[in-house]
Design a protein around this motif. Structure first.
Motif, short mmCIF file in Angstrom:
data_model
loop_
_atom_site.label_atom_id
_atom_site.label_comp_id
_atom_site.label_asym_id
_atom_site.label_seq_id
_atom_site.Cartn_x
_atom_site.Cartn_y
_atom_site.Cartn_z
N VAL A 28 60.79 27.00 44.94
CA VAL A 28 62.06 26.53 44.40
C VAL A 28 63.16 27.21 45.22
N TYR A 86 63.79 31.80 48.11
CA TYR A 86 63.08 30.91 47.19
C TYR A 86 62.38 31.70 46.08
N ARG A 94 70.88 14.09 44.85
CA ARG A 94 71.40 15.40 45.23
C ARG A 94 70.32 16.41 45.61
N HIS A 95 69.05 16.11 45.34
CA HIS A 95 68.01 17.12 45.52
C HIS A 95 67.23 16.86 46.82
N LYS A 103 63.59 17.40 48.77
CA LYS A 103 62.17 17.73 48.71
C LYS A 103 61.69 18.02 50.13
N ILE A 122 61.25 22.45 46.72
CA ILE A 122 62.32 21.64 46.18
C ILE A 122 63.60 22.46 46.20
N HIS A 123 64.68 21.84 46.67
CA HIS A 123 66.00 22.50 46.65
C HIS A 123 66.91 21.65 45.77
N PHE A 124 67.06 22.06 44.52
CA PHE A 124 67.89 21.30 43.58
C PHE A 124 69.35 21.37 44.02
N GLY A 125 69.97 20.21 44.10
CA GLY A 125 71.36 20.15 44.55
C GLY A 125 71.52 20.48 46.02
N GLU A 179 66.57 28.51 46.71
CA GLU A 179 67.90 28.90 46.23
C GLU A 179 68.94 28.89 47.35
#
Length: 554
Positions: free
Chosen positions: A544, A528, A492-493, A495, A510-513, A546
Motif C-alpha cells: 500500500v 509503503y 484516482r488510484h 495499480k 496500490i497507491h490510493f489517490g 504512501e
C-alpha cells in the motif's frame, strides 16, 4: 515473533512483549488524577439520592463515545435518572455555552457532567451553577490560565496533576472517573458496583481514543487493544457493529486503522453536517435493527460529508495555488471561503497542512451569512498550535473571541472583519515560534524489507501487532523497485506491478489517490505498508503505497 517485528517494536521504545502489547492489568491507577475524589463524591451522592445526572457530550467521535460511556457506565453503577445532551454546532457553538444551558434548563438536573469539553467553558459553567446545578468537568484539552468555576474538574493536563499519562482522550478520562467511582461504591458496600463490568465499555473507549488521534502510549494501547478484542469477538455494542458492517469491514480482523478511516468518520459526520445526537443514539442502542437504521443514516451523512469536503478541498487548493508562495518562509496559512461548511473546515485544514507542510487554519461562517467565523487549525510536528493561538491572544487582546485545543489541533472563533488582522498576527507568531528547519517535510520509515519478508505471514503479523497510531506509528518501509506494469483504477488510484532487484517474483501494489495524470517512471523509490491482499485472498499480499519518487534511469 519474527525478527522484523522485534526490530519495529524496539525502534518504538518497546523492548519486550509487555511493553509492546500492554494488557489491562498494566493500566495506570486512577488515584493520582487531580480531584478524582471530589468527582466521585459528586457522582456517588447523586446516585445515592436518585438525583438527575445530565451528561453533556461534544460533537466529535471522542465526545460521542465519551457521552455513551458515561451514560452506560453511570446506569451500570446504579444511577436511576441519567439523561444526555449534545450541543448543535450551528445553534450552540462549541461546548457548554450559555445558549446550551438555556436550552437544557427544562431538564433541571442536580448534577451536570461534561465529557471531552468544559475546561474552556467558563460562561456556560457559570450559567449552569447560577441555576443551582452542580457541575463536574471531565476533559483532556489544555487548560487556560484561569480554570472554570466547576465543582470539580478531572483533567490529566491540569497544573500539578500527578497522573503519569497526559494523553488520555476525553473518553479515556470519563472511563477513569467511572473506574474510580466503582472503587468508591465498592468500599461503601454497593452490590451493583461489585457486579459492574466496566470492561464492557472498552469498545467505545477504543473507538473514541483512536478517532481523536491522541498518542497511543502504553496506557492508551492497553485500552485500545482491549476494546479491539471485544469488537473482534463481536462483544461490542450494537451500534458499533452496525457501523463496522455498513463500512464493509470484517469484525474478526478489525484494526485501529479501520476505526480511524471507516468507523470514526461515520460517527464524526453527524456532528459535522447534522446533529451528533444521531451518533450518540446509535452508540447507546442495544437493539440491532434500530442500531442498523441509525448506522445507515450515519453512512449517508458521511457520503454527503465527503462530497462537501472534496468541493472545499478543490477550492482550497485553487486558493493556495493563486495566493500562497511556494516557500512562505515559515508563515502559517489561513484559508477562508464564505460558502464553506463550518463542520468540515478541520478536515480541509488537515489535508492542506499535509499538502503544504505548513500550519493551516481553515475558516468558514459559523452559519450562512454570519459575521462570526469558526476556524479549525492543524499543525506540523514541532509547533504547538494552541500555544501559537495563545501568543496571538496575548499580543492582540480581543482579536480571537475564544480558542482551545491541543498541540497539533485547535479551534477558534472570531469576527469576519478581524480575519485579515488575525491572518497577519498568526503568520508572524508562527514565524517567530517555528524552527524553519521543521518546514522540510520528512517521512520516517522502518527501512527496506528483505525479499523473503514480502509474504502473508509477515503481513499478518504487522496487521495484528498494533494497535498502531499516533506516537506508535504503523510500520512504513521504503525501497527501490522496477515498475513492470501499471493501470489506473477508478479515476484516482494507481495499480502497480513491481519487481525488487534480485527477486523474480512480481509484487502487487496500490497507491490510493496516486494518479496524477503522469505515468510512473520505469524505476521508483516507494514508501509503503505491507498488507494482506484481502481482495485476492489466500497468501496474496500487496504494498500500500504512501509516497512515490521517480528514479533516474541509467
Amino acid at each position: 515473533m519474527p525478527a522484523l517485528l522485534r526490530r519495529i517494536y524496539a525502534s518504538r521504545g518497546a523492548h519486550d512483549i509487555t511493553a509492546a502489547q500492554p494488557k489491562l492489568a498494566q493500566l495506570l491507577p486512577p488515584d493520582t488524577l487531580s480531584n478524582i475524589d471530589a468527582a466521585t463524591e459528586l457522582l456517588a451522592d447523586a446516585i445515592a439520592s436518585g438525583e438527575r445526572i445530565l451528561v453533556v457530550g461534544d460533537f466529535d467521535c471522542d465526545g460521542a463515545t465519551a457521552c455513551a460511556v458515561a451514560v452506560r457506565g453511570l446506569r451500570m453503577l446504579g444511577a436511576r435518572d441519567v439523561v444526555h445532551a449534545v450541543p448543535n454546532r450551528v445553534t450552540h457553538g462549541y461546548g457548554l455555552s450559555p445558549a446550551l444551558v438555556e436550552t437544557l434548563a427544562p431538564l433541571s438536573p442536580a448534577l451536570l457532567v461534561t465529557v471531552d469539553h468544559g475546561i474552556a467553558c467558563h460562561a456556560g459553567i457559570a450559567a449552569a451553577r447560577a441555576l443551582g446545578w452542580r457541575v463536574l468537568v471531565t476533559d483532556h484539552h489544555l487548560p487556560g490560565d484561569v480554570l472554570p468555576p466547576a465543582d470539580a474538574i478531572v483533567n490529566p493536563n491540569l497544573p500539578g496533576d500527578a497522573f503519569p499519562s497526559k494523553v488520555l482522550a476525553g473518553v479515556g478520562v470519563i472511563f477513569y472517573v467511572l473506574m474510580a467511582l466503582r472503587a468508591r461504591l465498592r468500599v461503601q458496600g454497593d452490590a451493583r458496583a461489585t457486579d459492574a463490568d466496566l470492561g464492557s465499555l472498552l469498545d467505545l473507549v477504543a473507538v473514541g481514543t483512536v478517532a481523536d488521534l491522541v498518542p497511543l502510549d502504553a496506557n492508551n494501547r492497553a485500552l485500545v487493544s482491549a476494546g479491539l478484542r471485544r469488537l473482534r469477538a463481536r462483544r461490542g455494542c450494537a451500534g458499533l457493529h452496525a457501523l463496522i458492517e455498513i463500512a464493509g469491514r470484517e469484525a474478526a480482523r478489525l484494526t485501529a486503522a479501520d476505526i480511524g478511516f471507516a468507523i470514526g468518520p461515520r460517527i464524526n459526520a453527524a456532528g459535522r453536517l447534522e446533529d451528533m445526537a444521531i451518533g450518540i443514539e446509535c452508540l447507546l442502542s442495544d437493539d440491532g435493527v434500530h442500531a442498523r437504521g441509525l448506522a445507515d443514516t450515519l453512512h449517508r451523512i458521511n457520503a454527503e460529508r465527503r462530497a462537501v469536503q472534496q468541493s472545499m478541498l478543490d477550492d482550497a487548493e485553487a486558493a493556495v495555488a493563486a495566493q500562497v508562495p511556494v516557500d512562505p518562509a515559515g508563515a502559517g496559512v489561513c484559508l477562508f471561503d464564505a460558502d464553506w461548511h463550518p463542520g468540515v473546515v478541520g478536515l480541509v485544514a488537515s489535508k492542506m497542512k499535509d499538502t503544504l507542510h505548513r500550519p493551516v487554519i481553515a475558516f468558514a461562517p459559523a452559519e450562512p451569512g454570519s459575521p462570526q467565523l469558526r476556524g479549525s487549525a492543524r499543525s506540523i510536528p514541532g509547533l504547538h498550535i494552541r500555544d501559537v493561538l495563545a501568543a496571538v491572544d496575548v499580543a492582540h487582546p480581543g482579536l480571537i473571541e475564544r480558542f482551545g485545543g491541543h498541540a497539533m489541533a485547535a479551534g477558534l472563533s472570531l469576527q469576519h472583519d478581524r480575519l485579515a488582522a488575525f491572518t497577519a498576527a498568526f503568520a508572524a507568531a508562527v514565524e517567530r515560534m517555528l524552527d524553519p528547519a521543521l518546514l522540510r517535510a520528512e517521512i520516517l520509515t522502518d527501512g527496506p524489507l528483505r525479499g523473503e519478508e514480502f509474504d502473508i505471514a509477515h503481513a499478518a503479523h504487522l496487521r495484528d501487532a498494533g494497535p498502531w497510531g499516533q506516537g506508535f506509528p504503523e510500520p512504513l518501509f521504503d525501497g527501490e523497485f522496477a515498475v513492470v506494469d501499471w493501470r489506473v483504477v477508478g479515476s484516482r488510484h494507481l495499480k502497480l506491478t513491481l519487481r525488487l532487484d534480485g527477486h523474480a517474483r512480481p509484487l502487487s501494489a496500490i497507491h490510493f489517490g496516486g494518479w496524477r495524470e503522469i505515468a510512473p517512471a520505469a524505476r521508483e523509490r516507494l514508501v509503503y505498508r505491507l498488507a494482506p491482499d484481502d481482495y485476492r485472498g489466500g497468501d496474496a499480499v500487496q504494498l500500500v503505497v504512501e509516497h512515490r519518487e521517480p528514479l533516474p534511469t541509467a
